[in-house]
Design an enzyme around this catalytic site. Structure first.
Site, short mmCIF file in Angstrom:
data_model
loop_
_atom_site.label_atom_id
_atom_site.label_comp_id
_atom_site.label_asym_id
_atom_site.label_seq_id
_atom_site.Cartn_x
_atom_site.Cartn_y
_atom_site.Cartn_z
N CYS A 17 0.81 -1.23 0.00
CA CYS A 17 0.00 0.00 0.00
C CYS A 17 0.84 1.27 0.00
O CYS A 17 0.32 2.36 -0.26
CB CYS A 17 -0.94 0.01 1.19
N HIS B 58 -3.67 7.16 2.49
CA HIS B 58 -4.01 5.85 1.93
C HIS B 58 -5.42 5.48 2.42
O HIS B 58 -5.76 5.69 3.58
CB HIS B 58 -2.98 4.82 2.40
N ASN C 69 -10.19 -0.03 -0.88
CA ASN C 69 -8.73 0.03 -0.81
C ASN C 69 -8.15 -0.53 -2.11
O ASN C 69 -8.20 -1.74 -2.34
CB ASN C 69 -8.26 -0.77 0.40
O1 UT7 Z 1 -4.11 -1.33 3.20
C1 UT7 Z 1 -3.34 -2.35 3.75
C2 UT7 Z 1 -3.34 -2.29 5.21
N1 UT7 Z 1 -4.55 -2.82 5.71
C3 UT7 Z 1 -5.24 -2.15 6.63
O2 UT7 Z 1 -4.86 -1.07 7.02
C4 UT7 Z 1 -6.44 -2.82 7.19
C5 UT7 Z 1 -6.44 -2.73 8.69
N2 UT7 Z 1 -7.50 -3.48 9.33
C6 UT7 Z 1 -8.80 -3.10 9.26
O3 UT7 Z 1 -9.15 -2.18 8.57
C7 UT7 Z 1 -9.78 -3.82 10.14
O4 UT7 Z 1 -9.08 -4.63 11.05
C8 UT7 Z 1 -10.83 -4.68 9.38
C9 UT7 Z 1 -11.79 -3.80 8.63
C10 UT7 Z 1 -10.13 -5.64 8.43
C11 UT7 Z 1 -11.63 -5.52 10.38
O5 UT7 Z 1 -12.25 -4.63 11.32
P1 UT7 Z 1 -12.11 -4.91 12.88
O6 UT7 Z 1 -12.84 -3.82 13.55
O7 UT7 Z 1 -10.64 -5.05 13.19
O8 UT7 Z 1 -12.89 -6.24 13.06
P2 UT7 Z 1 -12.39 -7.61 13.70
O9 UT7 Z 1 -11.53 -8.33 12.74
O10 UT7 Z 1 -11.86 -7.35 15.08
O11 UT7 Z 1 -13.76 -8.38 13.82
C12 UT7 Z 1 -14.81 -7.96 14.70
C13 UT7 Z 1 -16.01 -8.87 14.52
C14 UT7 Z 1 -15.65 -10.34 14.58
O12 UT7 Z 1 -16.74 -11.03 15.18
P3 UT7 Z 1 -16.67 -11.47 16.71
O13 UT7 Z 1 -15.48 -12.37 16.80
O14 UT7 Z 1 -16.51 -10.20 17.49
O15 UT7 Z 1 -17.98 -12.16 16.91
C15 UT7 Z 1 -15.56 -10.73 13.13
O16 UT7 Z 1 -15.79 -12.10 12.93
O17 UT7 Z 1 -16.59 -8.66 13.24
C16 UT7 Z 1 -16.64 -9.89 12.52
N3 UT7 Z 1 -16.43 -9.61 11.10
C17 UT7 Z 1 -17.43 -9.27 10.26
N4 UT7 Z 1 -18.74 -9.12 10.45
C18 UT7 Z 1 -19.48 -8.76 9.38
C19 UT7 Z 1 -15.26 -9.61 10.41
N5 UT7 Z 1 -15.47 -9.28 9.13
C20 UT7 Z 1 -16.80 -9.07 9.01
C21 UT7 Z 1 -17.63 -8.70 7.94
N6 UT7 Z 1 -18.95 -8.54 8.16
N7 UT7 Z 1 -17.14 -8.47 6.70
#
Ligand code: UT7
Length: 332
Positions: free
Chosen positions: A116, A256, A286
């Site tokens: 990125c 970004h 992204n």
């Molecule tokens: O550009 C390259 C660099 N990349 C980045 O900068 C990305 C950085 N990371 C992020 O933007 C975020 O971590 C994500 C958007 C990928 C994920 O968001 P998060 O707030 O970190 O969510 P999480 O992974 O902690 O998941 C929270 C909950 C989980 O459920 P439980 O375990 O709390 O029941 C996940 O299973 O949300 C669930 N979840 C979803 N729910 C609905 C994960 N993905 C989804 C989804 N839809 N697509």
């Protein structure tokens, strides 16, 4: 002789026509529009559906448009660097394919891969050629066809990424406009958290790697998020401090577009209002190396000669950084 700096003298961009909405994703994986918008800020992203076309297709469109906008004939271009993580092929470089297809017959070219932060690193690299005094017209492109490495059964990654990219023309400037300073960083200990498991020389493609879905982007989102929030804000603050810039001095932050919450953390650390932050994550998601040129393209008409602009990115590698530049032209 006055110091030569590298100024952006034109911007172009290209996104494919097909719009993949959150609503369509709801039919593909267990997710919902509300979750995606609140956690990321993304409403839709573009997907390149053209059979047999890769990242070069995106860059070709952007380069043709850039040549036209800057009134440049293809023969004048001396170098093209394409930042991409999804090259058309492992080799030759996508830049070579683009140069051939857009008539850059006198240019040499190569790809640069820094996930990125690719466009940021390529912009820094291209600027050095201009600053040396030896090169006068350099194209820096950043583009990715992320859909080629995304598993549309994995809701943690497929909601984030999209296809698209853009390009800028770099030319010498002796009036103090252009790239002024930069802070660029990388740390390979971040590799386990965001990478593609197979397809490289360490683990070449086999039936097994394909069956195991190892040719898709693998991300531990929460860990990357934590590093990104701190990393992107740190470098943006550092480049401002080094150049005695306060939030009031900055006309635009070009961040970004990985997650709206990472962008908000960076702008708040820089002490600048949301009206000075370029945002198009809602429409494109992204696009990896494509996000920064796509932002400049979208906002080009609002940029004024002399504007202090801070670009900042964080991504796989880990790689991250910030570039400070003075915009070199008014809207046409
Ligand atoms: O550009 C390259 C660099 N990349 C980045 O900068 C990305 C950085 N990371 C992020 O933007 C975020 O971590 C994500 C958007 C990928 C994920 O968001 P998060 O707030 O970190 O969510 P999480 O992974 O902690 O998941 C929270 C909950 C989980 O459920 P439980 O375990 O709390 O029941 C996940 O299973 O949300 C669930 N979840 C979803 N729910 C609905 C994960 N993905 C989804 C989804 N839809 N697509």
């Amino acid at each position: 002789m006055s110091k030569i700096s590298a100024a952006i003298t034109g911007v172009s961009g290209y996104v494919p026509d097909y719009i993949l909405t959150n609503q369509e994703l709801e039919t593909m994986v267990e997710t919902n529009d509300e979750w995606i918008v609140t956690r990321t800020g993304i409403k839709e992203r573009r997907i390149l559906k053209k059979e047999g076309e890769g990242t070069s297709y995106i860059v070709n469109q952007a380069v043709r448009d850039l040549l036209q906008k800057t009134n440049t004939s293809p023969e004048e271009v001396e170098l093209i660097i394409v930042a991409t993580t999804t090259p058309d092929m492992v080799f030759p470089a996508t830049a070579n394919l683009v140069a051939n297809e857009t008539g850059l017959v006198n240019a040499f070219g190569y790809d640069l891969q820094a996930a990125c932060s690719g466009f940021l690193f390529a912009l820094s690299t291209g600027a050095k050629y201009i600053e040396s005094g030896r090169y006068k017209k350099v194209i820096i492109a950043g583009a990715d066809k992320m859909s080629s490495i995304i598993n549309y059964e994995d809701r943690t990654t497929c909601i984030i990424f999209g296809d698209g990219g853009g390009a800028v023309m770099l030319e010498p400037n002796t009036e103090g406009f252009g790239i002024i300073d930069e802070v660029l960083k990388s740390d390979g200990s971040g590799a386990p958290f965001l990478h593609m498991k197979a397809g490289g020389s360490r683990r070449p493609a086999t039936h097994e790697t394909v069956a195991n879905k190892e040719h898709y982007a693998y991300q531990e989102g929460t860990t990357v998020f934590k590093f990104a929030v701190k990393g992107m804000a740190d470098v943006a603050a550092e480049v401002m401090e080094r150049n005695q810039l306060t939030g009031d001095d900055v006309a635009w932050l070009v961040p970004h577009q990985a997650n709206k919450r990472i962008i908000d953390a960076t702008s708040s650390r820089m002490n600048i209002g949301s009206d000075k932050v370029m945002i198009n994550i809602d429409r494109y998601g992204n696009t990896t190396s494509g996000t920064l040129p796509l932002c400049l393209w979208d906002y080009e008409n609002q940029l004024r000669k002399g504007d202090n602009i801070i670009l900042a990115a964080f991504g796989g590698g880990f790689t991250w950084g910030s570039i400070y530049l003075k915009w070199a032209y008014d809207p046409q």
